[in-house]
Design an enzyme around this catalytic site. Structure first.
Site, PDB file in Angstrom:
ATOM      1  N   GLY A 117      -1.474  -3.119  -6.642  1.00  0.00           N
ATOM      2  CA  GLY A 117      -1.813  -1.772  -7.074  1.00  0.00           C
ATOM      3  C   GLY A 117      -1.259  -0.734  -6.120  1.00  0.00           C
ATOM      4  O   GLY A 117      -0.940  -1.016  -4.964  1.00  0.00           O
ATOM      5  N   CYS A 118      -1.155   0.511  -6.609  1.00  0.00           N
ATOM      6  CA  CYS A 118      -0.567   1.587  -5.806  1.00  0.00           C
ATOM      7  C   CYS A 118      -1.464   1.955  -4.629  1.00  0.00           C
ATOM      8  O   CYS A 118      -1.012   2.009  -3.476  1.00  0.00           O
ATOM      9  CB  CYS A 118      -0.282   2.797  -6.680  1.00  0.00           C
ATOM     10  SG  CYS A 118      -1.695   3.320  -7.695  1.00  0.00           S
ATOM     11  N   TYR A 119      -2.725   2.233  -4.909  1.00  0.00           N
ATOM     12  CA  TYR A 119      -3.672   2.502  -3.833  1.00  0.00           C
ATOM     13  C   TYR A 119      -3.687   1.334  -2.839  1.00  0.00           C
ATOM     14  O   TYR A 119      -3.699   1.517  -1.631  1.00  0.00           O
ATOM     15  CB  TYR A 119      -5.084   2.654  -4.401  1.00  0.00           C
ATOM     16  CG  TYR A 119      -5.465   4.019  -4.929  1.00  0.00           C
ATOM     17  CD1 TYR A 119      -5.446   5.144  -4.090  1.00  0.00           C
ATOM     18  CD2 TYR A 119      -5.908   4.178  -6.242  1.00  0.00           C
ATOM     19  CE1 TYR A 119      -5.858   6.384  -4.576  1.00  0.00           C
ATOM     20  CE2 TYR A 119      -6.315   5.408  -6.725  1.00  0.00           C
ATOM     21  CZ  TYR A 119      -6.290   6.514  -5.887  1.00  0.00           C
ATOM     22  OH  TYR A 119      -6.701   7.742  -6.362  1.00  0.00           O
TER      23      TYR A 119
END
Length: 891
Positions: free
Chosen positions: A708-710
């Site tokens: 995921g980006c986060y």
């Protein structure tokens, strides 16, 4: 004059080679036990006894004699003599340029000095240039000066330069004094060699770009019998001192001196193969460079170093080479075939011909074949041999100047081939063309047999290339690749019965074989041959290849004729067919743009229920119409082998039917990269974060869960400090509204977000679990969304179990991510507006609480790029066999 001086000592060096000591010790250990000037010399008498004399006529000759004898313990006397002759064939300053890193002076000063003393005691004068990077970092820290780097180059202001100059003089004197203590005359040369202009005064301040090298101070030092010890400081025409990177200085020095060897002393002692973890012994640039640069593990610092070495060697004679070596192994690297570190050379590309008509000049071929043959009938015998090659299949292997030539004859009724000819000149041995030719043979012939006379001075080299051998009546039979016991037994029986004439019983024309053997006298070349370090006696020996420690041979960087089962080809040049399932979202569009610019990605299908029937815009390689692919469609396409890589860009929870369809259609073949969270916690899938996950694991994977980006930014922001944590880190994250997707919601409603920030999933967000599980420590994550479109900012608070300074922590991060092209360490907290539209992660801040027990770090990432599409392309490149950053714009 210098050249004549060296030539004058060569007979003495040759006379000094004596019978090898019975007690083998390492060269640095031996020198440490020797006085600076020995008081006894050793000579060899007809009664094979050693006699000591109390007053030698020439103490320097005495020392040289003893050192040569000690060198013979790490190789053979013939090797030492061969290389000494080679190294003293040029003027003194052209022997070697040795670059010494600052850490070597700090940690290995005595070992370094011993190695240099050994070279000097045999009449060699390496030109030494040193750096002092680690010492300078410590000095600046003690002086309260914050180091600042731009593009890996230290920005040097006046205060930094003053400290650096003082330090360089101290380190230079330290090395000179240590050499003098060992009885070696050394001269410090701290100015007057390197002239420079400003590299970029506005950006780097007092950093120089070398524009000329004055050799006179070096020549004067050597003429006086001193080792020249240089610092990597330069001056402008106006006399301004400038800081210069020591690697750069060594390269420019080599271009000016044109030495046989350029040696980089390093604590790791060489370059390492990312797949096997083994040290690479040889890189032949002409043969291997293009293939090598496609390897997933040739990246960052390693990639830059190999590229720089190629550029450097292109400016030097072909006989020059680069060695990366630990100082303790310097003698073994220079004076033995097996070497100890990594040798990088241009090499000569091996050409392969399979018919006489492919040779432009048969007369030249015959001249090569005749050069090892003595006798009045040599020409006639070679003529018969070449005539015989017209009637049977063969393969000839040779380099451009034909310093090496091998002829292999396939056997009609046998699984193995016969090495009928192998001839090589002295120059070929010195540049290791023999290894290069043999590697090419092994690619084409997995099973090979050959014979060599038992008294051949190169016998050990053939042992090193073989799996097994058998000696009989003065001949040695060698083979590799014959793993079937009955096959080996039959071969041994035939050789025992018929000797070298056995090949006639394997449908090899006896006349041709006898003519070839008589003409070529395989293995005999007098002074044209190179000797090897150990001699094995007559015995049936069978051992496996590939262990440098056991065999003493060099391993190669990219060649693996027998890769492990299931190992991927990591030098792919074939376009890969890609299907994108779920292309309506922002991430899908970003990935399409990247694939459009990728030279080896061919997007074939794009699936989107909402856009089905419409033309895909922004893709130039072919016209593509959006489809609404079902799992059945995917299963059929997978069964037909239509797709090499499936990218799942679907919302969480809806990916499984499509993954199952690929599995069913292709029996789990084909690559899948899933951008959702569905498989990030599935142990059968590979988690695809290349900066923190072993890249070889990703390169071999067929099922990759894209992080995921986060989670990507948080993990990169926390990972270096995990061993120092005293408790749970807290991540306060804010994303632009593109992270909420294209489906309308309060989290991507610009009206709601204007002048606002919206928190959501304050506990137990799926990224909290992802970050914690991957780092192996509990992490609290609090996500928010703001009004900008793309980009994420993390503010991360980390409790520490011991007091640390901001500089300590920043150094940890710089060391951990050194060479990572998509991770940048900055001083101030990074800004979202600076990361939007860019493909990496920025880490900065490094603010430490007054207690020293808590640090706050900031991280930024573009959620659509490195947070999703760019990272997906990294994973695709690795798993499909392309360079990791292919198609990714790098700044």
């Amino acid at each position: 004059m210098l050249a004549n001086k060296m030539l004058a000592i060569r007979p003495a060096v040759r006379r000094a080679i004596v019978t090898q000591s019975r007690r083998a010790i390492s060269a640095p250990q031996a020198l440490a036990r020797c006085p600076a000037r020995l008081t006894a010399t050793t000579t060899y008498t007809s009664s094979s006894q050693f006699r000591s004399y109390s007053r030698p006529a020439d103490p320097q000759f005495s020392t040289r004699s003893t050192v040569v004898q000690l060198l013979s313990n790490i190789g053979s006397k013939r090797e030492v003599q061969q290389y000494l002759s080679h190294f003293t064939s040029v003027s003194s300053q052209q022997f070697a340029v040795i670059k010494v890193g600052g850490a070597i002076i700090t940690e290995h000063l005595q070992t370094l000095s011993s190695a240099l003393a050994f070279l000097n005691h045999v009449g060699l004068y390496p030109v030494v240039v040193h750096g002092a990077g680690p010492q300078l970092n410590k000095m600046l820290e003690d002086a309260g000066v914050e180091p600042h780097f731009e593009d890996g180059i230290r920005v040097t202001d006046g205060k930094t330069l003053a400290l650096a100059r003082k330090l360089f003089l101290e380190e230079n004197l330290k090395l000179v004094e240590e050499l003098e203590n060992m009885g070696v005359r050394a001269r410090p040369i701290t100015t007057g060699v390197f002239s420079a202009d400003y590299l970029d005064k506005e950006k780097y301040n007092l950093v120089g770009k070398i524009n000329s090298v004055d050799k006179k101070p070096i020549e004067a030092a050597i003429e006086a019998g001193c080792l020249p010890i240089l610092t990597s400081m330069a001056e402008t025409p106006e006399g301004q001192v400038l800081n210069v990177n020591a690697d750069v200085a060594a390269g420019e020095l080599a271009r000016a001196l044109q030495p046989l060897k350029i040696v980089y002393l390093a604590e790791k002692g060489g370059l390492f193969n990312g797949d096997t973890g083994e040290k690479i012994s040889v890189i032949n640039l002409d043969e291997e460079y293009d293939h090598l640069m496609t390897q997933w593990w040739v990246r960052h610092g390693t990639r830059l170093k190999i590229k720089e070495m190629k550029e450097l060697l292109s400016d030097l004679p072909r006989t020059s080479s680069v060695a990366i070596i630990h100082p303790a192994d310097l003698q073994k690297e220079l004076f033995t075939d097996s070497g100890a570190g990594t040798m990088i050379r241009r090499g000569n590309k091996v050409h392969i011909k399979s018919s006489l008509s492919e040779f432009e000049d048969l007369a030249a071929l015959k001249e090569v074949l005749i050069r090892d043959r003595e006798g009045l009938d040599a020409k006639a015998t070679v003529d018969r041999y070449v005539e015989g090659l017209k009637d049977r299949p063969f393969k000839a292997y040779f380099d451009e100047p034909m310093d090496a030539l091998a002829v292999v004859l396939p056997q009609q009724d046998s699984t193995f081939a016969h090495l009928a000819t192998f001839t090589i000149t002295k120059a070929g041995w010195l540049t290791n063309v023999a290894d290069n030719v043999f590697t090419s043979i092994k690619k084409d012939f997995p099973k090979l047999v050959w014979t060599v006379k038992a008294d051949d001075e190169n016998l050990t080299w053939f042992f090193d290339k073989a799996d097994g051998s058998l000696s009989r009546d003065g001949d040695v039979l060698f083979w590799y690749g014959l793993e079937d016991g009955d096959e080996v037994k039959q071969l041994v029986l035939e050789f025992t019965k018929n000797g070298r004439q056995m090949f006639g019983d394997y449908n090899l024309e006896a006349r041709l074989h006898r003519a070839a053997q008589a003409a070529l006298n395989i293995g005999k070349g007098g002074q044209q041959k190179r000797s090897y370090s150990t001699y094995r006696t007559n015995a049936l020996q069978s051992y496996r290849m590939g262990n440098q420690g056991a065999s003493g041979r060099r391993s190669y960087s990219t060649t693996n004729p027998n890769p492990p089962l299931g190992e991927k080809n990591i030098s792919n040049t074939r376009p890969s067919k890609v299907a994108l399932i779920g292309a309506r979202g922002y991430t899908g569009q970003a990935l399409i743009n990247l694939i459009n610019a990728h030279p080896n990605m061919d997007l074939r299908h794009v699936s989107s229920r909402e856009l089905a029937g419409k033309k895909l815009e922004g893709y130039d390689k072919r016209e593509i119409i959006y489809e609404n692919l079902s799992p059945d469609d995917v299963r059929r396409m997978a069964s037909n082998g239509d797709i090499d890589c499936w990218v799942m860009a679907l919302p969480n929870g809806v990916c499984k039917p499509f993954v199952d369809a690929v599995d069913q259609g292709a029996q789990k073949g084909g690559l899948i990269v899933d951008l959702s969270a569905d498989y990030r916690f599935d142990s059968s899938w590979t988690y695809g974060l290349p900066e923190l996950v072993n890249r070889s694991t990703i390169a071999r994977a067929t099922r990759i869960a894209n992080p995921g980006c986060y989670a990507t930014a948080a993990q990169i922001g926390i990972a270096p400090l995990v061993p120092y944590l005293a408790g749970q880190p807290t991540v306060f994250g804010v994303s632009g509204y593109s992270g909420a997707g294209t489906k309308p919601s309060p989290k991507n409603d610009v009206k709601i977000l204007t002048n606002n920030i919206v928190p959501y999933s304050l506990t137990d967000h799926i990224h909290e679990r992802e970050i914690s599980s991957q780092l192996g420590t509990s992490v609290a994550f609090i996500p928010h969304v703001a009004v900008w479109f793309q980009g994420i900012h993390h503010t991360i608070s980390l409790p520490l179990k011991e007091e640390m300074s901001s500089r300590d922590i920043r150094n940890l991060y710089q060391d951990r991510y050194a060479g990572e092209k998509l991770v940048k360490i900055v001083g101030e907290p990074p800004l979202v507006k600076d990361i939007a539209g860019r493909h990496g992660v920025e880490i900065g801040g490094f603010a430490v609480h007054s207690s020293g027990k808590r640090v706050v770090i900031c991280a930024t990432i573009d959620n659509l790029l490195k947070g999703a599409a760019t990272q997906c392309l990294q994973n695709m490149n690795l798993a499909l066999g392309y360079s990791e950053y292919e198609g990714i714009p790098l700044e």
